[in-house]
Design an enzyme around this catalytic site. Structure first.
Site, PDB file in Angstrom:
ATOM      1  N   THR A  10       0.817  -1.222   0.000  1.00 38.71           N
ATOM      2  CA  THR A  10       0.000   0.000   0.000  1.00 38.71           C
ATOM      3  C   THR A  10       0.847   1.267   0.000  1.00 38.71           C
ATOM      4  O   THR A  10       0.336   2.359  -0.206  1.00 38.71           O
ATOM      5  CB  THR A  10      -0.919   0.039   1.237  1.00 38.71           C
ATOM      6  OG1 THR A  10      -0.087  -0.136   2.397  1.00 38.71           O
ATOM      7  CG2 THR A  10      -1.980  -1.036   1.203  1.00 38.71           C
ATOM      8  N   SER A 125      18.407   1.382   3.414  1.00 38.51           N
ATOM      9  CA  SER A 125      18.257   2.841   3.329  1.00 38.51           C
ATOM     10  C   SER A 125      19.582   3.571   3.534  1.00 38.51           C
ATOM     11  O   SER A 125      20.441   3.131   4.317  1.00 38.51           O
ATOM     12  CB  SER A 125      17.256   3.283   4.407  1.00 38.51           C
ATOM     13  OG  SER A 125      17.366   4.664   4.634  1.00 38.51           O
ATOM     14  N   GLU A 127      19.880   5.993   5.274  1.00 40.33           N
ATOM     15  CA  GLU A 127      19.913   6.412   6.680  1.00 40.33           C
ATOM     16  C   GLU A 127      20.816   5.501   7.518  1.00 40.33           C
ATOM     17  O   GLU A 127      21.163   5.837   8.638  1.00 40.33           O
ATOM     18  CB  GLU A 127      18.499   6.430   7.262  1.00 40.33           C
ATOM     19  CG  GLU A 127      17.608   7.512   6.671  1.00 40.33           C
ATOM     20  CD  GLU A 127      17.989   8.930   7.130  1.00 40.33           C
ATOM     21  OE1 GLU A 127      18.479   9.072   8.251  1.00 40.33           O
ATOM     22  OE2 GLU A 127      17.794   9.873   6.339  1.00 40.33           O
ATOM     23  N   TYR A 149      15.489   4.450  13.252  1.00 40.02           N
ATOM     24  CA  TYR A 149      15.172   3.922  11.924  1.00 40.02           C
ATOM     25  C   TYR A 149      16.455   3.440  11.233  1.00 40.02           C
ATOM     26  O   TYR A 149      16.516   2.328  10.695  1.00 40.02           O
ATOM     27  CB  TYR A 149      14.483   5.008  11.085  1.00 40.02           C
ATOM     28  CG  TYR A 149      14.301   4.648   9.628  1.00 40.02           C
ATOM     29  CD1 TYR A 149      13.261   3.827   9.219  1.00 40.02           C
ATOM     30  CD2 TYR A 149      15.180   5.131   8.656  1.00 40.02           C
ATOM     31  CE1 TYR A 149      13.097   3.486   7.877  1.00 40.02           C
ATOM     32  CE2 TYR A 149      15.024   4.797   7.314  1.00 40.02           C
ATOM     33  CZ  TYR A 149      13.982   3.980   6.931  1.00 40.02           C
ATOM     34  OH  TYR A 149      13.829   3.655   5.598  1.00 40.02           O
TER      35      TYR A 149
END
Ligand code: NAP
Length: 319
Positions: A10, A125, A127, A149
């Site tokens: 989604t 990621s 990050e 994260y």
């Protein structure tokens, strides 16, 4: 016909990837955490509603994953489900870390034990790198994440590597830098700037409050980044790839560009220290040479071109 299973279907990337795989004649299974709460607005927007087989899946429950592997026998799994917001990870560090790591471990272990021919792509990621000493960032650059994260993605990244190297699983990491689109959630920077600018123009909002906009990030265009995800799983051997534009931009320049485009006064941009993150990466950009050479991935867009497309798409579809 190949079967692909996409977790996090989604989301921004899940939706664009589903569309791409359907165009390539895949049978696409998309997993949602709950039928009742599944928001399929992105499928409507991309015109793929009804084309994706939706399954409910609790990624924290390995038995659930095993049953789904038995049922659909996917050739490829794209693991995109995650608590994906850096900001939210400071408010929910434990939830972010638990979900973003255990979900990946469960997938890897289910594949190892019950479906070792299934290939898996993990959404890693930029990050993970956090504070680095040298740029551009390359895959081998030492990691020093500064958010829960980032740590969660780093842990999963290395579990993927371990399953590849120790168990011979086709498991690859795509290390993606920020990528944007019309389907980005409203709480992410670029989407928030464009939506706010339109609201100010329409006199529905007085000003735009922002945090630290002196930092720099490497931004790209999501529909072109999902193409790299697919290419990563079509290689002969599993491998990690860095997907980025290769250039960073100051957030302030992005806001000013959007405000100029909409003929808005820059005095309406209000910098608010209460919105600053506890710890902030100052600058980050990556090296996409390996992806361009080995995957034949093409990416030459400047982020101003991307902003032009996003502003136009947002105005056309503002609702
Ligand atoms: P997104 O739009 O936030 O989508 C995240 C997806 O994960 C949604 O489908 C969401 O489902 C699902 N999800 C979140 N928490 C879940 C949970 N507890 N159980 C099951 N599903 C859950 O993210 P995106 O931008 O498409 O990014 C896709 C992946 O790439 C993420 O793993 C993200 O961390 C990573 N990534 C993104 C970027 C970027 O710039 N976009 C850069 C690097 C890496 P709901 O609809 O139910 O919330």
């Amino acid at each position: 016909m190949k079967t692909a299973l996409i977790t996090g279907i989604t989301g921004q990337d899940g939706s664009y990837l589903a569309k791409l795989l359907l165009q390539k004649d895949y049978r696409v299974i998309g997993t949602v955490r709950s039928y009742r709460h599944a928001n399929t607005r992105n499928f409507d927007y991309l015109g793929i509603k009804g084309d994706v087989i939706i399954e409910e899946l609790d990624l924290l429950d390995m038995a659930n994953i095993i049953l789904l592997l038995h049922k659909h026998k996917p050739d490829e799994i794209y693991n995109l489900a995650a608590q994906s917001s850096v900001s939210l990870s400071y408010d929910q560090p434990l939830g972010t870390f638990s979900f973003n790591t255990i979900s990946v471990n469960n997938l890897l272990e289910s594949i190892r034990l019950f479906s070792p021919i299934t290939k898996i792509y993990q959404a890693s990621s930029s990050e993970m790198y956090g504070l680095v000493e040298k740029m551009p960032i390359r895959i081998e650059t030492p990691m020093h994440p500064v958010s829960p994260y980032g740590v969660s993605k780093m842990a999963s990244h290395f579990m993927v590597t371990i399953y590849r190297e120790s168990y011979n699983i086709f498991a690859s990491n795509g290390i993606l830098f920020n990528h944007e689109s019309f389907l980005r959630s409203n709480n992410f920077f670029v989407k928030k700037i464009i939506k706010s600018a339109i609201a100010i123009k329409n006199k529905q909002q007085l000003s735009l409050k922002v945090g630290n906009i002196n930092v720099k990030r490497d931004f790209g265009y999501a529909p072109m980044y999902v193409d790299a995800m697919w290419k990563i799983l079509q290689q002969d051997k599993p491998n990690d790839f860095m997907i980025c534009s290769g250039k960073s931009m100051v957030l302030r320049d992005i806001i000013e560009y959007v405000f100029d485009k909409m003929s808005l006064n820059k005095h309406l941009i209000i910098e608010d220290e209460s919105l600053f993150r506890p710890n902030e990466i100052q600058d980050i950009y990556g090296d996409n040479t390996k992806a361009k050479e080995i995957l034949n991935w093409e990416y030459n867009l400047s982020f101003f071109e991307v902003l032009d497309m996003l502003i136009e798409e947002e105005i056309r579809n503002d609702f």
